[in-house]
Design an enzyme around this catalytic site. Structure first.
Site, PDB file in Angstrom:
ATOM      1  N   HIS A   1     -20.808  22.212  38.547  1.00 38.94           N
ATOM      2  CA  HIS A   1     -20.722  20.971  38.416  1.00 38.94           C
ATOM      3  C   HIS A   1     -21.536  20.236  39.558  1.00 38.94           C
ATOM      4  O   HIS A   1     -20.804  20.036  40.710  1.00 38.94           O
ATOM      5  CB  HIS A   1     -19.158  20.415  38.430  1.00 38.94           C
TER       6      HIS A   1
ATOM      7  N   ASP B   1     -12.098  17.117  33.563  1.00 42.02           N
ATOM      8  CA  ASP B   1     -11.970  17.520  34.803  1.00 42.02           C
ATOM      9  C   ASP B   1     -11.285  16.486  35.701  1.00 42.02           C
ATOM     10  O   ASP B   1     -11.818  15.158  35.725  1.00 42.02           O
ATOM     11  CB  ASP B   1     -13.338  17.743  35.452  1.00 42.02           C
TER      12      ASP B   1
ATOM     13  N   SER C   1     -10.960  24.908  39.386  1.00 45.16           N
ATOM     14  CA  SER C   1     -11.906  24.571  40.220  1.00 45.16           C
ATOM     15  C   SER C   1     -11.718  25.149  41.614  1.00 45.16           C
ATOM     16  O   SER C   1     -10.496  24.881  42.226  1.00 45.16           O
ATOM     17  CB  SER C   1     -11.635  22.998  40.382  1.00 45.16           C
TER      18      SER C   1
ATOM     19  N   MET D   1     -15.055  13.132  33.133  1.00 45.60           N
ATOM     20  CA  MET D   1     -14.190  13.189  34.428  1.00 45.60           C
ATOM     21  C   MET D   1     -13.097  12.198  34.090  1.00 45.60           C
ATOM     22  O   MET D   1     -12.976  11.000  33.813  1.00 45.60           O
ATOM     23  CB  MET D   1     -14.885  12.449  35.418  1.00 45.60           C
TER      24      MET D   1
ATOM     25  N   MET E   1     -22.757  17.354  41.667  1.00 49.14           N
ATOM     26  CA  MET E   1     -22.360  16.199  42.110  1.00 49.14           C
ATOM     27  C   MET E   1     -23.375  15.658  43.059  1.00 49.14           C
ATOM     28  O   MET E   1     -22.942  15.471  44.322  1.00 49.14           O
ATOM     29  CB  MET E   1     -20.909  15.727  42.709  1.00 49.14           C
TER      30      MET E   1
ATOM     31  N   MET F   1     -21.019  18.993  45.850  1.00 45.45           N
ATOM     32  CA  MET F   1     -21.125  17.728  46.493  1.00 45.45           C
ATOM     33  C   MET F   1     -21.920  17.739  47.550  1.00 45.45           C
ATOM     34  O   MET F   1     -21.874  18.468  48.382  1.00 45.45           O
ATOM     35  CB  MET F   1     -19.455  17.583  46.850  1.00 45.45           C
TER      36      MET F   1
ATOM     37  N   ASP G   1     -17.672  23.101  42.136  1.00 43.23           N
ATOM     38  CA  ASP G   1     -18.075  21.883  42.532  1.00 43.23           C
ATOM     39  C   ASP G   1     -18.924  21.699  43.528  1.00 43.23           C
ATOM     40  O   ASP G   1     -18.715  22.048  44.736  1.00 43.23           O
ATOM     41  CB  ASP G   1     -16.738  21.020  42.800  1.00 43.23           C
TER      42      ASP G   1
ATOM     43  N   HIS H   1     -14.995  27.237  37.966  1.00 42.86           N
ATOM     44  CA  HIS H   1     -15.549  25.867  38.112  1.00 42.86           C
ATOM     45  C   HIS H   1     -16.047  25.484  39.402  1.00 42.86           C
ATOM     46  O   HIS H   1     -15.057  25.701  40.336  1.00 42.86           O
ATOM     47  CB  HIS H   1     -14.599  24.879  37.607  1.00 42.86           C
TER      48      HIS H   1
HETATM   49  C1  DX5 Z   1     -13.670  16.300  41.606  1.00 43.29           C
HETATM   50  C2  DX5 Z   1     -14.175  17.819  40.904  1.00 43.29           C
HETATM   51  C3  DX5 Z   1     -12.754  18.573  40.288  1.00 43.29           C
HETATM   52  C4  DX5 Z   1     -11.714  18.686  41.353  1.00 43.29           C
HETATM   53  C5  DX5 Z   1     -10.478  18.747  40.545  1.00 43.29           C
HETATM   54  O1  DX5 Z   1     -14.707  15.738  41.845  1.00 43.29           O
HETATM   55  O2  DX5 Z   1     -14.998  17.741  40.099  1.00 43.29           O
HETATM   56  O3  DX5 Z   1     -13.305  19.696  39.768  1.00 43.29           O
HETATM   57  O4  DX5 Z   1     -11.700  19.942  41.817  1.00 43.29           O
HETATM   58  O5  DX5 Z   1      -9.609  18.816  41.371  1.00 43.29           O
HETATM   59  P1  DX5 Z   1      -7.909  18.606  40.427  1.00 43.29           P
HETATM   60  O6  DX5 Z   1      -7.544  19.391  39.465  1.00 43.29           O
HETATM   61  O7  DX5 Z   1      -7.057  18.892  41.787  1.00 43.29           O
HETATM   62  O8  DX5 Z   1      -7.948  17.127  39.980  1.00 43.29           O
HETATM   63 ZN    ZN Z   2     -15.534  19.313  39.038  1.00 46.81          ZN
END
Ligand code: DX5
Ligand code: ZN
Length: 231
Positions: free
Chosen positions: A68, A177, A9, A139, A70, A38, A36, A34
């Site tokens: 991903h 994840d 990620s 998750m 969010m 947000m 992310d 990956h």
């Molecule tokens: C959290 C993200 C993850 C995050 C995971 O909302 O979706 O992808 O980066 O990070 P670690 O592996 O540090 O828990």
């Molecule tokens: Zn993620």
């Protein structure tokens, strides 16, 4: 052995050197990037959008990019990520007013589709759309931040999702994840995951001799995965 895939990620990467960081984890043997996204609305944090995805493609990244989302709503931004070079686009069912339509939209734009399940979100959202998903992402932390601890209840949920996928006969990846590290990846794989997101567990663990190399940590994860079946 299943086709295990490791998905660093980039949330935990050094954003000032993002292209180089992605090159380095891929050179070390990672399979998927990956990504992310947000929006400070669906989750209480703000990260990166399609421009950054496109920049990685222009930089030369050829590996699958696993977006991903969010964010809420999701439909407006799906075509933008497809145009920016996304391979997978996954979203949280609570963030879409029309889940079936959003899944179809992802595929119509040439990407692989997926649903993401928060720790308290039931798998029943899959009941009528299993034929429309290429990825199920569970998750194992609440979304919004890297570096949180793995929630153990995700293991039972993985077993339930694995049973659903196997019974369906569809070709669906099962991704996990949140809080995935060397010391729990084997147990997570044994519960049925085949795709492993890890942010702080990889980007926080560069080789001691060279902070630009991740060969050691990726190899240790692969070694752990190789012993699944014997655990
Ligand atoms: C959290 C993200 C993850 C995050 C995971 O909302 O979706 O992808 O980066 O990070 P670690 O592996 O540090 O828990
Ligand atoms: Zn993620």
């Amino acid at each position: 052995m299943p086709d295990y895939q490791i998905a660093p990620s980039i949330l935990s990467a050094d954003f000032a050197r993002l292209g180089e960081e992605v090159d380095n984890v891929l050179a070390a043997g990672a399979d998927i990037v990956h990504f992310d996204v947000m929006d400070n609305h669906y989750v209480p944090n703000l990260t990166i959008g399609p421009l950054v995805c496109e920049a990685l493609r222009k930089h030369g990244v050829e590996a699958p990019i696993d977006v991903h989302l969010m964010v809420s709503p999701v439909d407006r931004i799906i075509p933008d990520f497809a145009a920016a070079g996304a391979t997978y686009i996954t979203f949280h069912p609570e963030a879409s007013e029309h889940i079936d339509r959003s899944l179809a939209l992802v595929r119509e734009h040439g990407c692989r589709s997926g649903l993401v399940f928060n720790p308290a979100t039931p798998l029943s959202y899959l009941d009528y759309v299993l034929d429309k998903v290429d990825m199920i992402l569970l998750m194992s932390v609440n979304p919004g931040f890297g570096g949180q601890s793995f929630i153990p209840a995700a293991l039972d949920k993985l077993r339930a999702a694995r049973a659903l996928i196997d019974a369906s006969g569809f070709d669906i990846r099962l991704e996990i994840d949140g809080g995935v590290k060397v010391d729990n990846i084997a147990e997570i794989a044994a519960a049925g995951a085949d795709t492993f997101v890890s942010g702080s567990g990889i980007f926080g663990k560069a080789d001691a001799a060279d902070p630009n190399r991740y060969d050691g940590i990726i190899a240790r994860m692969r070694d752990e995965l190789a012993r699944v079946g014997s655990v």
